[in-house]
Design a protein around this motif. Structure first.
Motif, PDB file in Angstrom:
ATOM      1  N   MET A 174       0.850  -1.196   0.000  1.00 27.03           N
ATOM      2  CA  MET A 174       0.000   0.000   0.000  1.00 27.03           C
ATOM      3  C   MET A 174       0.890   1.252   0.000  1.00 27.03           C
ATOM      4  SD  MET A 174      -2.804   1.141   2.867  1.00 27.03           S
ATOM      5  CE  MET A 174      -1.663   1.845   4.053  1.00 27.03           C
ATOM      6  N   SER A 175       0.668   2.182  -0.944  1.00 21.15           N
ATOM      7  CA  SER A 175       1.459   3.410  -0.920  1.00 21.15           C
ATOM      8  C   SER A 175       0.822   4.378   0.085  1.00 21.15           C
ATOM      9  CB  SER A 175       1.501   4.038  -2.306  1.00 21.15           C
ATOM     10  OG  SER A 175       0.197   4.402  -2.679  1.00 21.15           O
ATOM     11  N   LEU A 176       1.679   5.074   0.823  1.00 22.59           N
ATOM     12  CA  LEU A 176       1.154   5.964   1.854  1.00 22.59           C
ATOM     13  C   LEU A 176       0.632   7.247   1.215  1.00 22.59           C
ATOM     14  CD1 LEU A 176       3.820   5.553   4.664  1.00 22.59           C
ATOM     15  CD2 LEU A 176       1.494   4.680   4.612  1.00 22.59           C
ATOM     16  N   PRO A 177      -0.494   7.766   1.704  1.00 25.24           N
ATOM     17  CA  PRO A 177      -1.022   8.995   1.137  1.00 25.24           C
ATOM     18  C   PRO A 177      -0.160  10.191   1.536  1.00 25.24           C
ATOM     19  CG  PRO A 177      -2.321   8.297   3.036  1.00 25.24           C
ATOM     20  CD  PRO A 177      -1.298   7.238   2.790  1.00 25.24           C
ATOM     21  N   THR A 178      -0.336  11.316   0.834  1.00 16.34           N
ATOM     22  CA  THR A 178       0.366  12.531   1.248  1.00 16.34           C
ATOM     23  C   THR A 178      -0.237  13.011   2.569  1.00 16.34           C
ATOM     24  OG1 THR A 178      -1.198  13.734  -0.103  1.00 16.34           O
ATOM     25  CG2 THR A 178       0.960  13.320  -1.075  1.00 16.34           C
ATOM     26  N   ARG A 179       0.492  13.876   3.243  1.00 19.63           N
ATOM     27  CA  ARG A 179       0.009  14.328   4.557  1.00 19.63           C
ATOM     28  C   ARG A 179      -1.349  14.991   4.429  1.00 19.63           C
ATOM     29  NH1 ARG A 179       3.491  14.363   8.510  1.00 19.63           N
ATOM     30  NH2 ARG A 179       2.560  16.110   9.618  1.00 19.63           N
ATOM     31  N   TRP A 224      -2.731  12.365  21.746  1.00 22.54           N
ATOM     32  CA  TRP A 224      -2.757  10.896  21.635  1.00 22.54           C
ATOM     33  C   TRP A 224      -2.410  10.460  20.206  1.00 22.54           C
ATOM     34  CZ3 TRP A 224      -3.028   7.034  25.122  1.00 22.54           C
ATOM     35  CH2 TRP A 224      -3.340   5.749  24.660  1.00 22.54           C
ATOM     36  N   ALA A 225      -3.017  11.111  19.229  1.00 28.33           N
ATOM     37  CA  ALA A 225      -2.780  10.714  17.833  1.00 28.33           C
ATOM     38  C   ALA A 225      -1.313  10.955  17.459  1.00 28.33           C
ATOM     39  CB  ALA A 225      -3.714  11.486  16.903  1.00 28.33           C
ATOM     40  N   ASP A 226      -0.792  12.132  17.831  1.00 26.85           N
ATOM     41  CA  ASP A 226       0.605  12.440  17.485  1.00 26.85           C
ATOM     42  C   ASP A 226       1.553  11.448  18.141  1.00 26.85           C
ATOM     43  OD1 ASP A 226      -0.107  14.539  15.886  1.00 26.85           O
ATOM     44  OD2 ASP A 226       0.518  16.117  17.280  1.00 26.85           O
ATOM     45  N   SER A 227       1.237  11.055  19.368  1.00 24.00           N
ATOM     46  CA  SER A 227       2.162  10.158  20.069  1.00 24.00           C
ATOM     47  C   SER A 227       1.941   8.695  19.672  1.00 24.00           C
ATOM     48  CB  SER A 227       2.048  10.334  21.589  1.00 24.00           C
ATOM     49  OG  SER A 227       0.756   9.969  21.998  1.00 24.00           O
ATOM     50  N   HIS A 228       0.980   8.460  18.783  1.00 25.22           N
ATOM     51  CA  HIS A 228       0.795   7.103  18.261  1.00 25.22           C
ATOM     52  C   HIS A 228       1.077   7.077  16.760  1.00 25.22           C
ATOM     53  CE1 HIS A 228      -0.856   6.512  22.214  1.00 25.22           C
ATOM     54  NE2 HIS A 228      -0.773   5.217  22.009  1.00 25.22           N
ATOM     55  N   ALA A 229       2.087   7.816  16.381  1.00 23.62           N
ATOM     56  CA  ALA A 229       2.662   7.793  15.033  1.00 23.62           C
ATOM     57  C   ALA A 229       1.771   8.416  13.970  1.00 23.62           C
ATOM     58  CB  ALA A 229       3.042   6.368  14.617  1.00 23.62           C
ATOM     59  N   LEU A 230       0.605   8.922  14.334  1.00 23.58           N
ATOM     60  CA  LEU A 230      -0.265   9.492  13.296  1.00 23.58           C
ATOM     61  C   LEU A 230       0.193  10.894  12.895  1.00 23.58           C
ATOM     62  CD1 LEU A 230      -3.455   7.992  14.810  1.00 23.58           C
ATOM     63  CD2 LEU A 230      -2.714   7.623  12.459  1.00 23.58           C
ATOM     64  N   GLY A 231       1.028  11.501  13.747  1.00 23.01           N
ATOM     65  CA  GLY A 231       1.547  12.825  13.428  1.00 23.01           C
ATOM     66  C   GLY A 231       2.435  12.821  12.196  1.00 23.01           C
ATOM     67  N   SER A 232       2.939  11.655  11.808  1.00 22.65           N
ATOM     68  CA  SER A 232       3.784  11.617  10.607  1.00 22.65           C
ATOM     69  C   SER A 232       2.934  11.522   9.339  1.00 22.65           C
ATOM     70  CB  SER A 232       4.766  10.443  10.691  1.00 22.65           C
ATOM     71  OG  SER A 232       4.036   9.242  10.853  1.00 22.65           O
ATOM     72  N   LEU A 233       1.644  11.291   9.510  1.00 18.40           N
ATOM     73  CA  LEU A 233       0.756  11.145   8.345  1.00 18.40           C
ATOM     74  C   LEU A 233      -0.300  12.237   8.289  1.00 18.40           C
ATOM     75  CD1 LEU A 233       0.305   7.339   8.886  1.00 18.40           C
ATOM     76  CD2 LEU A 233       1.539   8.374   6.979  1.00 18.40           C
ATOM     77  N   TYR A 234      -0.628  12.782   9.437  1.00 16.73           N
ATOM     78  CA  TYR A 234      -1.666  13.808   9.521  1.00 16.73           C
ATOM     79  C   TYR A 234      -1.105  15.049  10.213  1.00 16.73           C
ATOM     80  CZ  TYR A 234      -5.184  10.114   8.619  1.00 16.73           C
ATOM     81  OH  TYR A 234      -5.937   9.102   8.079  1.00 16.73           O
ATOM     82  N   ASP A 235      -1.419  16.226   9.677  1.00 12.23           N
ATOM     83  CA  ASP A 235      -1.160  17.482  10.397  1.00 12.23           C
ATOM     84  C   ASP A 235      -2.421  17.797  11.186  1.00 12.23           C
ATOM     85  OD1 ASP A 235       1.426  18.115   9.501  1.00 12.23           O
ATOM     86  OD2 ASP A 235       0.595  18.732   7.571  1.00 12.23           O
ATOM     87  N   ALA A 252      -7.909   7.929  17.002  1.00  7.82           N
ATOM     88  CA  ALA A 252      -6.666   7.423  16.414  1.00  7.82           C
ATOM     89  C   ALA A 252      -6.955   6.219  15.512  1.00  7.82           C
ATOM     90  CB  ALA A 252      -5.681   7.042  17.520  1.00  7.82           C
ATOM     91  N   GLN A 253      -7.845   5.346  15.958  1.00  7.62           N
ATOM     92  CA  GLN A 253      -8.172   4.172  15.122  1.00  7.62           C
ATOM     93  C   GLN A 253      -8.924   4.592  13.862  1.00  7.62           C
ATOM     94  OE1 GLN A 253     -10.016   1.124  17.560  1.00  7.62           O
ATOM     95  NE2 GLN A 253      -8.291   1.132  18.974  1.00  7.62           N
ATOM     96  N   LEU A 254      -9.722   5.647  13.969  1.00  9.53           N
ATOM     97  CA  LEU A 254     -10.404   6.158  12.771  1.00  9.53           C
ATOM     98  C   LEU A 254      -9.371   6.682  11.765  1.00  9.53           C
ATOM     99  CD1 LEU A 254     -12.892   7.155  11.156  1.00  9.53           C
ATOM    100  CD2 LEU A 254     -12.811   9.248  12.513  1.00  9.53           C
ATOM    101  N   LEU A 255      -8.441   7.515  12.245  1.00  7.18           N
ATOM    102  CA  LEU A 255      -7.430   8.062  11.331  1.00  7.18           C
ATOM    103  C   LEU A 255      -6.616   6.944  10.687  1.00  7.18           C
ATOM    104  CD1 LEU A 255      -6.105  11.228  13.230  1.00  7.18           C
ATOM    105  CD2 LEU A 255      -7.869  11.088  11.471  1.00  7.18           C
ATOM    106  N   LEU A 256      -6.302   5.938  11.472  1.00  3.90           N
ATOM    107  CA  LEU A 256      -5.557   4.791  10.940  1.00  3.90           C
ATOM    108  C   LEU A 256      -6.399   4.073   9.879  1.00  3.90           C
ATOM    109  CD1 LEU A 256      -2.801   3.661  11.726  1.00  3.90           C
ATOM    110  CD2 LEU A 256      -3.954   2.085  13.284  1.00  3.90           C
ATOM    111  N   GLY A 257      -7.677   3.863  10.196  1.00  2.00           N
ATOM    112  CA  GLY A 257      -8.557   3.136   9.284  1.00  2.00           C
ATOM    113  C   GLY A 257      -8.825   3.880   7.984  1.00  2.00           C
ATOM    114  N   LEU A 258      -8.636   5.220   8.016  1.00  6.15           N
ATOM    115  CA  LEU A 258      -8.906   6.003   6.807  1.00  6.15           C
ATOM    116  C   LEU A 258      -7.682   6.131   5.906  1.00  6.15           C
ATOM    117  CD1 LEU A 258     -11.120   8.918   8.258  1.00  6.15           C
ATOM    118  CD2 LEU A 258     -11.856   6.887   6.995  1.00  6.15           C
ATOM    119  N   LEU A 259      -6.574   5.521   6.307  1.00 10.63           N
ATOM    120  CA  LEU A 259      -5.364   5.659   5.493  1.00 10.63           C
ATOM    121  C   LEU A 259      -5.537   5.038   4.116  1.00 10.63           C
ATOM    122  CD1 LEU A 259      -2.488   5.127   8.078  1.00 10.63           C
ATOM    123  CD2 LEU A 259      -3.144   7.226   6.882  1.00 10.63           C
TER     124      LEU A 259
END
Ligand code: B12
Ligand code: SF4
Length: 222
Positions: free
Chosen positions: A1-6, A38-49, A139-146
């Motif tokens: 899976m290619s990662l989306p842009t931020r 919580w989201a930033d500290s669970h690695a979502l900060g590298s994918l979402y601003d 956080a699980q929603l943001l992950l699930g929407l990747l």
């Protein structure tokens, strides 16, 4: 899976409507700050601003100016904190924002979002509603929407309504219960993390326990 842009996520907590022209005070976006922390500290900060709409805009702008400022930021997703005092305005802003940015995802959370609140869940202009404690669910929603338009697996606490057109409040879609975090210390402090500044409102909110039993005798507004 290619990662989306931020992707840009905006969190908004509208204030209590003011009775007069005095400046609005006390609208601290504590929930939004915890969600971001919580989201930033669970690695979502590298994918979402993940940004919180600044107080100067949240507390001062008119309805239409708020819609314009939100739209100008071209958010990928907007999350609203819904209390009894801001829910009507929030739903109006969400509807107008959807009109301006049809692809924006709207997520509702906060004490107004309960599994039986048909008045809110039946409205057309939201994509997801978070029931109960928000950090893990968001956080699980943001992950699930990747990689998907809707999280591929059911997320506890996440209400996913039927598409607009159908009856949006469908009790059979009630999500599994979101078990709260066992220890609030796991969250950290949004003040120490630099997300909130106690100087802004000359007030520091310290959460020592969580949840509301909705039945304390001395709670005069119940
Ligand atoms: C502290 C508090 C106050 C303080 C506020 C201090 C301040 N400046 O913030 C004081 C004492 C001033 C106060 C006053 C009032 N309060 Co008060 N208060 C609370 C209390 C105890 C905690 C609120 C809090 O900060 N929680 C911590 C945050 C992090 O939790 P949260 O907002 O629920 O957010 C979580 C989830 O809801 C979710 N979430 C929230 N937003 C979002 C957004 C998204 C996108 C997502 C995904 C998730 C999500 O995730 C968050 C983190 O887990 C709650 C009861 C409770 N135990 O929750 C009542 C409560 C919020 N208050 C309530 C009320 C009615 C009032 C008053 C109107 C009472 C009155 N008649 O005067 C006033 C006015 C409020 C005001 N701002 O002036 C009601 C609101 C009901 C509702 N449906 O909105 C509550 C729920 C109490 C109740 N039993 O009904 N309050
Ligand atoms: S006093 Fe009781 S009912 Fe009132 S907000 Fe606190 S936990 Fe909820």
């Amino acid at each position: 899976m290619s990662l989306p842009t931020r992707r840009t996520v905006l969190l908004v907590q509208l204030p209590i409507p003011p009775l007069g022209p005095a400046p609005i005070r006390g609208n601290v976006p504590l929930a939004a700050a915890y969600l971001k922390l919580w989201a930033d500290s669970h690695a979502l900060g590298s994918l979402y601003d993940i940004d919180i709409l600044p107080a100067a805009e949240t507390n001062c702008l008119s309805d239409r100016a708020l819609v314009a400022t939100l739209a100008d930021r071209r958010p990928w997703l907007v999350g609203f904190t819904c209390y009894v005092w801001n829910i009507e305005r929030t739903l109006w802003i969400a509807a107008e924002l959807k009109r301006r940015l049809p692809d924006v995802r709207i997520v509702l959370g906060g004490p107004e979002i309960t599994a039986d609140n048909a008045w809110v869940l039946d409205t057309p202009d939201y994509d997801f509603a978070v029931i109960g404690e928000g950090e893990q669910t968001f956080a699980q929603l943001l992950l699930g929407l990747l990689g998907d338009e809707v999280p591929p697996l059911s997320v506890p606490g996440l209400y996913v309504p039927p598409a607009p057109g159908a009856c949006r409040f469908d009790p059979s879609r009630r999500p599994p219960f979101r078990t709260p975090l066992p220890d609030l210390n796991a969250l950290g402090s949004p003040y120490l993390a630099g997300i909130l500044d106690a100087g802004d409102e000359q007030m520091l909110l310290l959460e020592t326990t969580r949840g509301c039993v909705f039945k304390c005798k001395f709670c005069y507004y119940r």
